[in-house]
Design an enzyme around this catalytic site. Structure first.
Site, short mmCIF file in Angstrom:
data_model
loop_
_atom_site.label_atom_id
_atom_site.label_comp_id
_atom_site.label_asym_id
_atom_site.label_seq_id
_atom_site.Cartn_x
_atom_site.Cartn_y
_atom_site.Cartn_z
N ASP A 186 0.83 -1.20 0.00
CA ASP A 186 0.00 0.00 0.00
C ASP A 186 0.86 1.26 0.00
OD1 ASP A 186 -2.34 1.45 0.10
OD2 ASP A 186 -3.17 0.34 1.78
N ASP B 153 -10.63 2.07 -3.41
CA ASP B 153 -11.20 1.79 -2.10
C ASP B 153 -12.71 1.82 -2.16
OD1 ASP B 153 -8.89 1.29 -0.79
OD2 ASP B 153 -8.78 3.18 0.29
C1 GLA Z 1 -5.75 1.85 2.13
C2 GLA Z 1 -6.11 0.69 1.22
C3 GLA Z 1 -7.17 -0.15 1.87
C4 GLA Z 1 -6.67 -0.66 3.20
C5 GLA Z 1 -6.24 0.51 4.06
C6 GLA Z 1 -5.56 0.03 5.31
O1 GLA Z 1 -6.80 2.75 2.24
O2 GLA Z 1 -6.53 1.16 -0.02
O3 GLA Z 1 -7.52 -1.22 1.02
O4 GLA Z 1 -5.60 -1.55 2.99
O5 GLA Z 1 -5.35 1.38 3.39
O6 GLA Z 1 -5.17 1.06 6.11
#
Ligand code: GLA
Length: 742
Positions: free
Chosen positions: A477, A547
């Site tokens: 990430d 997301d």
């Molecule tokens: C980001 C990612 C999510 C998740 C969060 C965790 O927003 O896109 O899928 O992994 O971080 O903090």
């Protein structure tokens, strides 16, 4: 594929799909662009492509009216040659001037394209690709520019990459060096690109090209949610399946620029490359700089033709070959089920159920390290949180593997929180000037990946975790942008190198990890699709597209993402309802029917599911696994654009045209609807197909499926017993049709 005429100094790169022609301008030695488009024959001379009219204004050659470079199409325009448009290369000379003149010196033609260490780029075997390297020498210095072109046998594609080397002893400063410059005569073109924001990435935008500059870019240190390093030029009449389209994609994850400057002579100057914003690079004696690679696609089969070329090309010549054609595991991720609130027991309950449903891989998301109970700390401290996981990652992973699942883990390697030993020991490893304000982003700071010691430290920490447990997958990430670019390790004159050096550091870490763990499957993520670009696919064959996991929003996001990126790269999950981003309630089947046109997985609390829901998920997983090869290896066609109305449709056809899968979706249900048909494409006209939906099957011919179409309304003729009933799919309804040759 590459022809050079010694007499006329003309180059012609061609295969049976495209031609790309340019020449050396006799008067100036400048590389003049002549043609890019459908394949044309190889001629002795391309005089008919040279456009020259007597033009007033500044002329390169004394007394000449036809060497006004402002009006001449070029391969690598620079300032100081009478071209006043945006240059593709800008050098500051030791005395401060910026006047360059790069003229043809020599060239080489060779076969095969090797991978470049540390910079993702396309590759191919000797029998697949031919390279032309044209060397240009500066009139005023010992700088040599190499224009490197690749043409692949089977693709309507040219790739471009530029390299500059300083053969002199004096240091020069590079202020801009783009990867691609194409001066294309305008034909009433429109330009199309992808824009967005967090949770609404890859939205399509299509507008008429107007005089002046239209530009998309990133200044955020990542390719970004806001724009993708991609644009297309097409005719007003170009549709998904018909018409001309020129697609441009940059293999780069950092600050990019993609722009079209439509000039007063109706030439569209298309440029892609590293964004010159805050960029500069010191070129000392014998130093070289290599730009990212840019890819140009030509299609006469509309936008689908362009996208299919990108998909197949990237799968064959860019994406991590270990995974490009390999079945991906169906995964469950605990993020939307638990967020930070989990312990080993909860995780094992989810994993147990996941195994029972037929899932292959359990991914433990954020919150397993340091003391991270919210998003305000512990990044950079990659040690398991024994409060939540008393047996550590090793203990948990072993238990999950014992259940018969694979185990995957979330990292955010490029970040640091202030409450960590890493930050305490190395406050200067954070990007930003400590004497000025440094902004938080999601309560965290960005590590200075331009420094090899920082990359090494994070590699060692990740290596320790990966070596300690049976981990087959990581989700990488990256949740904030660089907002105050400054490195404590770079000298004053090198600060402009930080953004690019940072992204090279990211690539370096990917290479280190994959060298040690070559079988690892990596999914990239940047708060969703904030760094969904071709370069990261070189390492991480799939990327979390957004997301936003709402099925309706995902129609638009996945539709847009598919402009460039293959379905096997589009991370897509069935998630919780009411949806956590928009609050919408959609059915389990709608969510799955959308997510199946991607990598497919689940991201919700399955532990409380009823037997009926569990049975539905089991069927979904079996269905996906049955079609996975077709979906990931087939040819994808967008059929109905969700931005144009209430519906969306798309389909995948196997390369041998024996099978196809069609997804149809409606946003809101309408009473007493019009009779509907969905015209299919890409099938074999003469084949008979069994068209099945749920348990029913009808026999249809390819020809009529592509002319009459698939019947979406009912067909009750002569069946009075059914006439009172009508299938109602409801809001957010969806249908999946499988076609198989009979
Ligand atoms: C980001 C990612 C999510 C998740 C969060 C965790 O927003 O896109 O899928 O992994 O971080 O903090």
């Amino acid at each position: 594929m590459i022809y050079f005429n010694k007499e006329t100094l003309e180059f012609h790169l061609s295969n049976d799909k495209i031609s790309y022609i340019f020449r050396v301008m006799e008067e100036t030695g400048v590389m003049e662009q002549l043609y890019f488009g459908a394949s044309i024959d190889v001629y002795d001379c391309y005089d008919f492509l040279i456009e020259r009219e007597s033009k007033p204004g500044n002329n390169q050659s004394e007394g000449s009216q036809i060497t006004n470079l402002d009006d001449i199409k070029q391969e690598i325009p620079v300032y100081g040659t009478t071209d006043f448009r945006q240059p593709a290369l800008e050098v500051v000379y030791p005395n401060g001037d910026r006047i360059s003149h790069f003229a043809y010196h020599n060239h080489e033609i060779r076969r095969g394209k090797a991978r470049l260490k540390g910079l993702p780029s396309t590759f191919g075997k000797e029998e697949e690709v031919e390279i032309l390297a044209v060397f240009l020498k500066d009139r005023y210095s010992e700088l040599i520019v190499e224009l490197r072109y690749a043409i692949y046998n089977d693709f309507p594609i040219i790739t471009r990459q530029n390299i500059i080397t300083n053969h002199g002893s004096q240091t020069h400063q590079l202020e801009s060096f783009l990867s691609l410059n194409l001066d294309l005569p305008n034909e009433d073109y429109e330009w199309l690109h992808l824009h967005g924001a967090w949770a609404r990435e890859a939205q399509l935008s299509r507008d008429k090209l107007v005089t002046g500059t239209q530009q998309i870019n990133s200044t955020r240190g990542a390719s970004s949610h806001m724009h993708n390093p991609f644009l297309t030029l097409c005719l007003p009449e170009t549709t998904e399946n018909q018409g001309r389209a020129y697609g441009f994609s940059l293999i780069y994850s950092g600050n990019f620029l993609a722009q079209i400057q439509l000039d007063t002579y109706n030439i569209a100057r298309i440029q892609l490359g590293i964004n010159p914003f805050q960029f500069s690079w010191e070129l000392a004696e014998n130093a070289s700089f290599t730009t990212p690679e840019a890819v140009m696609v030509y299609s006469e089969q509309g936008l689908n033709g362009m996208s299919q070329t990108f998909h197949e090309f990237y799968k064959t010549h860019l994406i991590n070959q270990k995974w490009a054609h390999q079945k991906r595991p169906v995964l469950i991720n605990n993020w939307e089920a638990t967020y930070f609130d989990f312990d080993e027991e909860k995780i094992l309950t989810i994993a147990n159920k996941a195994k029972d449903l037929g899932i292959d891989l359990f991914v433990l998301d954020d919150g397993w390290f340091g003391t991270r109970d919210t998003d305000n700390g512990s990044l950079g401290n990659w040690t398991p949180d024994l409060r939540k996981l008393p047996n550590g990652i090793r203990g948990l992973a072993n238990k999950i593997v014992d259940l018969g699942l694979q185990f995957g883990l979330w990292f955010e390697p490029e970040m640091v929180s202030v409450d960590t030993p890493l930050f305490a020991a190395h406050p200067d490893w954070r990007i930003g000037n400590p004497d000025k304000h440094i902004s938080h982003g999601r309560n965290q700071f960005v590590l200075d990946f331009s420094r090899s010691e920082v990359v090494d430290n994070i590699f060692e920490q990740i290596d320790k975790v990966l070596s300690s447990a049976p981990i087959t997958y990581i989700k990488w990430d990256m949740n904030r942008y660089i907002s105050e670019s400054y490195s404590a390790a770079l000298d004053k004159q090198n600060q402009g190198e930080l953004f690019h050096r940072y992204i090279l550091g990211v690539y370096d870490l990917y290479e280190k990890i994959l060298e040690k763990f070559p079988d690892l499957l990596i999914e990239s993520c940047a708060g969703g699709g904030g760094r969904f670009d071709p370069a990261l696919l070189y390492y991480a064959p799939q990327a979390w597209a957004s997301d936003d996991t709402d099925a309706v929003e995902r129609l638009r996001i996945q539709y847009g993402t598919s402009m460039v990126y293959p379905l096997s790269s589009i991370g897509s999950h069935v998630s919780e309802v009411p949806n956590h981003q928009v609050g919408r309630l959609t059915s389990l089947s709608m969510r799955a029917n959308v997510a199946m046109f991607g990598t497919f997985g689940y991201e919700l609390d399955i532990t409380n599911f009823s037997e009926a829901e569990s049975a539905e998920i089991r069927t979904q997983i079996m269905t996906f696994k049955g079609y996975q090869k077709l979906i990931h290896d087939g040819v994808f066609y967008r059929l109905k654009n969700p931005n144009d109305g209430n519906e969306c449709a798309w389909m995948v056809v196997s390369k041998d045209q024996k099978e196809a899968l069609v997804g149809w979706y409606q946003v809101l249900a309408k009473p007493n609807p019009a009779y509907q048909r969905l015209r299919l494409v890409g099938l074999s006209p003469d084949k008979n197909y069994g068209v099945s939906e749920g348990g029913t099957e009808a026999l249809r011919q390819g020809k009529d499926l592509m002319s009459v179409g698939l019947l979406l309304g009912e067909n009750l003729i002569g069946r009075p017993e059914n006439e009172q009933g009508r299938s109602i799919f409801g809001d957010f309804g969806s249908r999946l049709f499988y076609l198989c040759e009979k």
